[in-house]
Design an enzyme around this catalytic site. Structure first.
Site, PDB file in Angstrom:
ATOM      1  N   SER A   6       0.843  -1.194   0.000  1.00 39.90           N
ATOM      2  CA  SER A   6       0.000   0.000   0.000  1.00 39.90           C
ATOM      3  C   SER A   6       0.882   1.249   0.000  1.00 39.90           C
ATOM      4  CB  SER A   6      -0.931  -0.054   1.216  1.00 39.90           C
ATOM      5  OG  SER A   6      -1.924   0.934   1.174  1.00 39.90           O
ATOM      6  N   ASP A  38      -8.065  -4.311  -7.365  1.00 37.09           N
ATOM      7  CA  ASP A  38      -7.687  -3.299  -6.388  1.00 37.09           C
ATOM      8  C   ASP A  38      -7.527  -1.953  -7.089  1.00 37.09           C
ATOM      9  OD1 ASP A  38      -6.714  -1.955  -4.163  1.00 37.09           O
ATOM     10  OD2 ASP A  38      -4.694  -2.817  -4.318  1.00 37.09           O
ATOM     11  N   HIS A  70      -7.580  -5.192  -1.547  1.00 33.40           N
ATOM     12  CA  HIS A  70      -6.309  -4.519  -1.284  1.00 33.40           C
ATOM     13  C   HIS A  70      -5.478  -5.223  -0.217  1.00 33.40           C
ATOM     14  CE1 HIS A  70      -3.600  -1.081  -1.217  1.00 33.40           C
ATOM     15  NE2 HIS A  70      -3.787  -0.920   0.071  1.00 33.40           N
TER      16      HIS A  70
END
Length: 399
Positions: free
Chosen positions: A208, A266, A303
């Protein structure tokens, strides 16, 4: 074949079909990134919110990673960032460990002789923390490119929030008196000096927003003469774009090898906007291929890092059936998500501290125990950062 696994040929011929050695290494580095989540204190009711739950010397023991063969060398911190306010976690209490800093990850090095022999070199690993609440911080990303002032080319630009998080410091805060940039460069320089003459690699990983910091720090490290011929690889999970086309081109010139692991469902890897360019090779996975996962789960599940590692475990190629190759426990997917199909009987969000860290005292009272004070920065941080700058100036023939 460790250099091929680290990307010396940009993973050509290793991704489809998936090479078994590469799969294990992707998962291994993904677990280093996951350890940042497993050890981070997110609880706003704790005065330690925003820090690591464990002492550095006990870190790998507490999260059951002693067998990895690495030794913790230092923790990394960053100061609160005005451009990404939803990323930082802060306590609701007044008496807290720090008003400004958040724990961001760590630097570790392979020290076990058997692991060094298996790897074929001594590996320095840097793991950056991301966030599980990505829908909040992702909206804070600005389509504003900022010149990377630590490079000599003003046309090389990165997203302004990432730049600030990497370079900002707060002199009034013990833990943020050095920027994340200064901390990482100083520690890399210290380790290279310590293991001078050995064959080394630098591997940086993150998920991320942590994936963005991983690429940014790899770019910064590679631009310094301290690394010379040491290979630098990034194993990125669900990362956003970081910089413009000039940034991508410069990363390639510097020889940084980047493998981006993504889930095609995602949204994070699609931001920021068209002014930005991804760096490196891509391993695109599809959670619809896994028989264990809900096909239409929420965006947060798509995610999730543990879900990515599950997909890597079962991936054999674009047209090959999903099948677990390493026997990785599917229950790990639900550590901090509700992604597994209910028929597998694994409760969602099951990873948590027993009693949320509360302990019972001898007089029967339940309290949150005090934690030992963690050293903010090694005393030689300033020295090693100045060494990095000195070498960089010498390379550019600057006074």
């Amino acid at each position: 074949m460790w250099r091929e696994i680290q990307g010396c040929n940009n993973w050509k011929g290793l991704l489809d079909p998936m090479d078994s050695h590469l799969r294990k290494e992707i998962i291994r580095y993904g677990e280093f990134a996951q350890s940042c989540y497993d050890s981070f204190d997110y609880d706003p009711h704790s005065k330690y919110c925003g820090t690591c739950k464990y002492q550095p010397s006990h870190f790998f023991d507490k999260i059951n990673m002693l067998k990895k063969g690495y030794e913790m060398k230092r923790y990394l911190y960053a100061t609160s960032n005005i451009n990404l306010p939803n990323f930082f976690q802060k306590s609701k209490m007044s008496n807290v460990w720090s008003q400004h800093a958040n724990w961001m990850g760590y630097v570790a090095v392979a020290t076990d002789p058997e692991e060094i022999k298996r790897l074929g070199r001594r590996d320095i690993v840097v793991a950056w923390r991301g966030t599980v609440t990505y829908l909040e911080w992702i909206h804070d990303l600005q389509d504003i490119l900022h010149p990377a002032h630590f490079r000599d080319d003003p046309n090389i630009k990165i997203e302004t929030g990432f730049f600030d998080m990497y370079t900002k410091k707060e002199n009034n805060c013990h833990y943020a008196s050095f920027s994340a940039r200064e901390q990482i460069l100083a520690e890399i320089n210290r380790l290279i000096e310590k293991y001078q003459g050995e064959e080394l690699s630098i591997t940086i990983t993150g998920h991320s927003l942590g994936a963005a910091l991983a690429l940014l720090s790899a770019y910064d490290i590679a631009g310094k003469s301290i690394t010379k011929i040491i290979p630098i690889s990034v194993f990125s999970f669900a990362g956003p774009r970081v910089g413009n086309l000039k940034f991508k081109e410069r990363c390639e010139e510097l020889g940084i090898k980047v493998l981006r692991v993504i889930n095609v469902h995602d949204k994070v890897p699609t931001v920021p906007g068209i002014s930005y360019a991804h760096v490196g090779a891509e391993l695109a996975l599809d959670h619809h291929r896994s028989p264990f996962l809900k096909p239409n789960s929420d965006l947060g599940c798509a995610h999730n890092l543990e879900a990515h590692l599950h997909l890597v475990d079962g991936y054999h190629g674009k047209v090959r059936a999903f099948r677990s190759a390493t026997g990785r426990d599917v229950a790990l997917v639900n550590k901090d998500s509700s992604f597994l199909k209910e028929e597998y009987g694994v409760p969602p969000f099951w990873w948590q501290d027993e009693n949320k860290g509360m302990v019972r005292t001898s007089d029967g009272q339940w309290v949150l125990p005090e934690r030992p004070v963690i050293e903010a920065h090694p005393p030689d941080t300033a020295h090693h950062f100045q060494q990095v700058l000195k070498l960089a100036r010498a390379r550019l023939n600057l006074p």
